[in-house]
Scaffold this active site. Structure first.
Site, short mmCIF file in Angstrom:
data_model
loop_
_atom_site.label_atom_id
_atom_site.label_comp_id
_atom_site.label_asym_id
_atom_site.label_seq_id
_atom_site.Cartn_x
_atom_site.Cartn_y
_atom_site.Cartn_z
N LYS A 3 -68.92 34.80 3.07
CA LYS A 3 -69.58 33.48 3.47
C LYS A 3 -70.44 34.20 4.52
O LYS A 3 -70.78 35.19 4.50
CB LYS A 3 -68.63 32.46 3.88
N GLY B 283 -60.78 26.58 2.49
CA GLY B 283 -61.06 26.53 3.82
C GLY B 283 -60.03 25.58 4.59
O GLY B 283 -60.22 25.61 5.89
N SER C 43 -57.96 28.62 -0.14
CA SER C 43 -56.84 29.09 0.41
C SER C 43 -55.80 30.00 -0.06
O SER C 43 -54.62 29.76 0.17
CB SER C 43 -56.10 27.71 0.92
N ASN D 206 -64.89 36.61 -0.68
CA ASN D 206 -66.26 35.87 -0.42
C ASN D 206 -66.38 35.80 1.04
O ASN D 206 -65.55 34.69 1.76
CB ASN D 206 -66.32 34.30 -1.27
N GLU E 53 -62.25 26.52 -8.19
CA GLU E 53 -62.12 26.42 -6.72
C GLU E 53 -61.91 24.84 -6.18
O GLU E 53 -63.07 24.28 -6.02
CB GLU E 53 -62.98 26.91 -5.70
N GLU F 101 -70.04 25.09 -1.55
CA GLU F 101 -70.70 25.01 -0.30
C GLU F 101 -72.32 24.97 -0.73
O GLU F 101 -73.02 24.54 -0.06
CB GLU F 101 -70.36 26.27 0.59
N HIS G 184 -71.24 28.17 -5.97
CA HIS G 184 -70.08 27.93 -5.07
C HIS G 184 -70.24 26.43 -4.43
O HIS G 184 -71.39 25.78 -4.12
CB HIS G 184 -70.14 28.81 -3.75
P1 PGA Z 1 -61.00 29.83 1.29
O1 PGA Z 1 -62.40 29.99 0.61
O2 PGA Z 1 -60.08 31.05 0.63
O3 PGA Z 1 -61.31 30.17 2.87
O4 PGA Z 1 -60.21 28.80 0.96
C1 PGA Z 1 -62.39 30.18 -0.77
C2 PGA Z 1 -63.92 30.23 -1.25
O5 PGA Z 1 -64.58 29.49 -0.75
O6 PGA Z 1 -64.31 31.09 -2.26
#
Ligand code: PGA
Length: 244
Positions: free
Chosen positions: A12, A173, A203, A10, A167, A99, A97
């Site tokens: 983003k 992140g 992560s 992803n 997640e 976010e 997601h």
């Molecule tokens: P990250 O993000 O691997 O940077 O923690 C995962 C995600 O939000 O899909």
């Protein structure tokens, strides 16, 4: 029997069209040089504007976008429909997601509507779920998973093709990963409810991938930061490819 692994990146809001083309060329070369086991399915979810540049350079990789509208067409400024994604070469879409839930107020009901629009229109939704740190500390991991999945299950036919990405919000992140055992317990629980493969996200990187993939109910990973460099993303895919 080899378990099937879904290794999805992803991006983003990173990597514009020119960078996506470079990425595609680099990943294609890596895949040519070191083919992965058939049990590994690679997927990328770039920004919409980078999709064409990426797909031109990279064949045999699942493509999707990071969000999709629940509406088929009309006055929905800024949104993209399932049919548009399909026409652009997507087979999948992320929905819900954290976010999107956090910054755009998406509820589990809306996520369910998006998942249904995907299934009805021939896209495979990857439904993202997961608890916040506060919810984890309050011992609500399993009830949050249940609450977030329930409307999606109710909205989809029993034979729908979809995936879940578990997640935990506090692991996204932040460099903090759920322990492999915690991730496995949550993925196992989600798999039991949803009856579809469950990916872990938060992560994931080269150094923790093998341990996560060794857990029997972790069917892959949704990778943010570490998917932005083709070599890192490929190394995670190789970790899945080496699981016996
Ligand atoms: P990250 O993000 O691997 O940077 O923690 C995962 C995600 O939000 O899909």
């Amino acid at each position: 029997m080899n378990k099937k692994f879904y290794i999805y990146g992803n991006w983003k809001m990173n990597l514009g069209p020119a960078e996506a083309a470079d990425y595609g060329r680099c990943l294609a070369a890596l895949l040519d040089e070191h083919p992965l086991e058939n049990s590994v399915s690679l997927g990328l979810f770039p920004p919409a504007l980078s999709l064409a540049a990426l797909s031109k350079e990279l064949k045999n990789v699942t493509l999707g976008l990071q969000d999709v509208s629940c509406h088929p067409s009309g006055a929905y400024t800024g949104e993209l429909s399932v049919a548009m994604l399909r026409e652009a070469g997507c087979s999948h879409a992320l929905v819900g997601h954290s976010e999107r839930r956090q910054y755009h107020g998406e509820t589990s009901q809306l996520v369910a509507q998006k998942a249904r629009a995907c299934v009805e229109g021939g896209l495979i939704p990857v439904v993202c779920i997961g608890e916040t740190l506060q919810q984890r500390e309050a011992g609500q991991v399993f009830s949050v998973i249940e609450e977030q999945l329930a409307p999606v299950k109710a909205a989809l036919p029993d034979d729908a093709q979809w995936l879940v990405a578990y997640e935990p919000v506090w692991a996204i992140g932040t460099g903090r990963t759920a322990s492999a055992l915690d991730a496995a317990a949550a993925c196992a629980f989600a798999e039991k409810l949803a009856h579809v493969p469950v990916l872990y996200g938060g992560s994931v990187k080269e150094s923790n991938a093998a341990e996560l993939f060794a857990q029997s109910h972790v069917s892959g990973a949704l990778i943010g930061g570490a998917s932005l460099k083709p070599k890192e993303f490929f190394a995670i895919a190789q970790a899945a490819s080496s699981v016996k």
